[in-house]
Write an enzyme that holds these catalytic residues in place. Structure first.
Site, mmCIF file in Angstrom:
data_model
loop_
_atom_site.group_PDB
_atom_site.id
_atom_site.type_symbol
_atom_site.label_atom_id
_atom_site.label_comp_id
_atom_site.label_asym_id
_atom_site.label_seq_id
_atom_site.Cartn_x
_atom_site.Cartn_y
_atom_site.Cartn_z
ATOM 1 N N ALA A 1 0.817 -1.222 0.000
ATOM 2 C CA ALA A 1 0.000 0.000 0.000
ATOM 3 C C ALA A 1 0.845 1.264 0.000
ATOM 4 O O ALA A 1 0.298 2.366 -0.037
ATOM 5 C CB ALA A 1 -0.942 0.007 1.207
ATOM 6 N N ASP A 2 2.160 1.134 0.030
ATOM 7 C CA ASP A 2 3.036 2.302 0.036
ATOM 8 C C ASP A 2 2.762 3.165 -1.197
ATOM 9 O O ASP A 2 2.740 2.660 -2.317
ATOM 10 C CB ASP A 2 4.500 1.853 0.043
ATOM 11 C CG ASP A 2 5.456 3.026 0.006
ATOM 12 O OD1 ASP A 2 5.841 3.432 -1.111
ATOM 13 O OD2 ASP A 2 5.826 3.528 1.071
ATOM 14 N N PRO A 3 2.528 4.481 -1.019
ATOM 15 C CA PRO A 3 2.199 5.338 -2.155
ATOM 16 C C PRO A 3 3.255 5.323 -3.254
ATOM 17 O O PRO A 3 2.935 5.353 -4.446
ATOM 18 C CB PRO A 3 2.076 6.729 -1.529
ATOM 19 C CG PRO A 3 1.750 6.472 -0.099
ATOM 20 C CD PRO A 3 2.469 5.206 0.262
#
Length: 202
Positions: A146-148
């Site tokens: 989920a890291d941008p």
């Protein structure tokens, strides 16, 4: 061999996954980062250290406090630093688990074991658990999906990409997904920075 990663590895040869001084402090930062930007997360963590940490005399500018230990945060009223109730409950529970040694940052038997242990803390998302396992436990196949930065690097033509698709793409990078995540995150952060500069100039 992956065309998504090859140019990133070519531009940043030797990029590694950084470790941390203290697993608990890293985990607190990670939990704060679930809902805050990097800058806001760092600001809240700094306020947390100044309010609940131990004053520390040093000649280093800006270094005035030691980060609070787990025992200091078990029953701390985190609303004093603007942390809302649900997030505060997660941090209190994290502190309690680390203090009681229910959760340790020693090496795990498997990545699945590490994620399972971290996710026993109510409010810690699976992707955040992967980030903690990657940085605090040195798990080379952890993948904070989920890291941008990771997600933006995988987006083509501005179309959003689903979590199942991210994980499907990353399956071919096992057992070194943490290294792929570092390259993708660095590339995504750079791209967002370039866009921000272009926007301000425009």
């Amino acid at each position: 061999r992956d065309e998504r990663l090859k140019p990133l590895l070519d531009s940043r040869p030797g990029l590694r996954v950084p470790g941390v001084w203290d697993g608990f402090e890293l985990a607190v930062h990670a939990v704060l980062g679930q809902q805050l930007s990097v800058g806001n997360s760092a600001a809240v963590a700094g306020q947390l250290a100044r309010t609940f940490g131990k004053p520390f005399q040093t000649s280093v500018p800006g270094l005035t406090h030691l980060f609070p230990t787990p025992g200091m945060l078990i029953d701390a009223d985190l609303s004093k630093v603007g942390i809302r109730r649900a997030r505060a409950a997660t941090l209190n529970a994290l502190a309690r688990a680390v203090y009681s040694k229910e959760l340790t940052f020693a090496a795990s038997i498997t990545l699945e074991d590490a994620i399972s242990r971290i996710c026993t803390i109510p409010g810690i998302q699976e992707s955040t658990a992967h980030y903690i396992a990657m940085r605090a436990l040195g798990e080379p196949d952890a993948f904070p999906f989920a890291d941008p930065g990771v997600r933006s690097s995988l987006v083509k033509s501005g179309n959003p990409i689903s979590t199942p698709k991210v994980l499907e793409i990353a399956e071919g990078w096992r057992p070194w997904r943490a290294y792929a995540a570092m390259h993708l995150s660095a590339s995504g952060d750079e791209e967002r920075s370039d866009k921000a500069v272009a926007s301000s100039v425009g």
